[in-house]
Design an enzyme around this catalytic site. Structure first.
Site, PDB file in Angstrom:
ATOM      1  N   GLU A 236       0.686  -1.023   0.022  1.00 56.19           N
ATOM      2  CA  GLU A 236      -0.112   0.181  -0.259  1.00 56.19           C
ATOM      3  C   GLU A 236       1.012   1.241   0.046  1.00 56.19           C
ATOM      4  OE1 GLU A 236      -1.536   3.189   0.494  1.00 56.19           O
ATOM      5  OE2 GLU A 236      -1.991   2.724   2.593  1.00 56.19           O
ATOM      6  N   CYS A 270      -2.131   9.044   2.357  1.00 55.00           N
ATOM      7  CA  CYS A 270      -1.858   8.501   0.907  1.00 55.00           C
ATOM      8  C   CYS A 270      -3.276   8.732   0.156  1.00 55.00           C
ATOM      9  CB  CYS A 270      -1.347   6.925   1.078  1.00 55.00           C
ATOM     10  SG  CYS A 270      -2.377   6.018   2.151  1.00 55.00           S
TER      11      CYS A 270
END
Length: 459
Positions: A236, A270
């Site tokens: 990720e 993010c």
């Protein structure tokens, strides 16, 4: 000086150093996690493993204020958001405690020929390595650890070097839960390891998989090592998520959502909205309103109740974001708003007129910097949204439901949010495509990332 230290980003003060693990201690940690898998995790019924995770959830809730204060000290998260993160981590653990047994149930297969029966039985893999980032020190750990402990795997956890205090607090929670419930004491093992040591952990045959949340550079390096040693990896990584506005009945509400999606976690998320793609007829009004609301969030004391924007996580983060913003201006971007950082307190900045020739068009700004883009059509909005190396999340605002789903289908991203932001939940899968990573965390899909889906056929 150790790589692991708490440096308060609000003051720049180094509060405490923590020693890096020795090579001998690292081998002991791997051995302990392997023993925990063989002696307890793979043998204990899933109900016992779920009970352990339920207790971990409860301890997060019981210690929420202490845990939140640690996050403020370590990476500058506002206290209110830190409390919210701890609560979310507890909810994720509880989700897998509540649903893990059902998710782990045998899956019958209807045979096309022959007699007997067949089914898929899910079994643990063994020891897993988690490499976690600093920006969500509890939530990121929860979404990796919760499903995998319920699966019967055991955990070696390398936290970010600037988060040793939260790392130890999580380890203490697991130690306490293990002791209370009579589980093996090394189901979860914290390791303050160097990058060189982590390379040896990945190579160790007792370690069966790796999960990384972090930068593209870190993800690429770990994936290369994992591939060399034939280990499963979940990544990720970064994102430059588009926020597409095509129509709205309430521009002020859409602007506030856009600001909320950019300013969350001091802009250091993010999956935050970072590129705001606005249909031409709404652009001027949106730009004016967005700039006004966004820049009204002056960075302030992260412990104060009213603070919405705290400091960036470190001096290095502040320097990097300032350099990116300066380079964007030098390359011709229009700066609608900006200010001078004060220490690590970085005021919101707004860019427009960013073109593909500029670095800012392709980079991720990890902090309170927003880029605004004007488009003439839905098709142009989708093309611009996809013109990025990333593919994590995305946001689509429109009053036309058919258009919303059409745009969602056209966007290259792992997640699409329609007419809402900050809607993450334990049951919703999280992950991306392209350079944003591979695999999924949270929701039921997380239970299938590090598990042996074993076929059993009976005559």
């Amino acid at each position: 000086m150790s790589d692991y230290a708490v440096v308060n980003p609000a003051t720049g003060e180094t509060l405490r150093d923590y020693p890096t693990i020795t090579d001998e201690e690292l081998q002991q940690a791997i051995t302990a996690a392997s023993a925990a898998h063989e002696e307890w995790s793979r043998r204990a019924p899933v109900a016992d493993r779920a009970a352990l995770i339920a207790r971990v959830a409860a301890l997060h809730t019981e210690r929420r204020e202490q845990l939140a204060e640690i996050a403020v000290r370590e990476m500058g998260k506002t206290y209110e958001q830190a409390l919210g993160e701890v609560d979310f981590a507890a909810a994720i653990y509880q989700y897998y405690a509540d649903n893990g047994e059902a998710f782990s149930a045998d899956e019958p297969i209807e045979l096309s020929d022959g007699t007997g029966s067949a089914f898929i039985r899910r079994a643990s893999l063994g020891v897993l390595l988690g490499i976690m980032p600093w920006n969500f020190p509890y939530y990121q750990v929860a979404r990796f650890v919760g499903p995998n402990v319920v699966n019967g795997n055991t955990i070696l956890l390398k936290h970010a070097p600037q988060c040793p205090e939260s790392a130890l607090a999580i380890a203490q929670i697991f130690d306490d839960a293990e002791a209370e419930l009579g589980a093996h004491d090394s189901v979860y093992v914290n390791i303050f390891a160097t990058n060189d040591q982590i390379a040896r952990v990945i190579a160790d045959p007792r370690v069966q998989g790796v999960s990384v949340t972090g930068s593209e550079r870190a993800g690429s390096a770990v994936a290369e090592l994992a591939g060399k040693h034939l280990k499963k990896v979940v990544l990720e990584l970064g994102g430059s998520d588009p926020f597409i506005l095509l129509s709205t009945d309430d521009l002020d509400a859409a602007v506030q959502d856009a600001v909320n999606a950019r300013i969350d976690n001091n802009g250091q998320s993010c999956n935050a909205a970072k590129r705001f793609i606005i249909i031409d007829e709404l652009f001027d009004d949106f730009a004016a309103k967005f700039t006004e609301v966004f820049t009204a969030n002056a960075p302030a004391d992260p412990m104060a109740e009213s603070t919405q924007l705290g400091p960036l996580s470190s001096a290095a983060a502040t320097e990097r974001l300032g350099e990116q913003l300066g380079r964007a201006k030098a390359q011709g971007a229009t700066i609608l708003a900006s200010g001078e950082p004060n220490g690590n307190f970085f005021p919101p900045a707004v860019l427009t007129d960013v073109t593909p020739e500029m670095d800012a068009f392709h980079e991720e700004f990890f902090g309170p910097v927003a880029s605004l883009y004007r488009v003439a059509s839905e098709e142009e909005a989708v093309r611009l949204a996809n013109d990025t190396p990333f593919g994590l999340g995305s946001y689509v605002y429109t009053t036309d439901q058919e258009q919303a789903l059409r745009v969602a289908d056209g966007i290259d991203a792992g997640m699409v949010w329609i007419n809402l932001v900050l809607g993450d939940a334990a049951e919703l899968p999280f992950g991306g495509v392209k350079r944003s990573g591979t695999g999924r965390e949270m929701g039921k899909p997380a239970m299938d990332e590090f598990v042996n889906k074993k076929l059993i056929r009976i005559a």
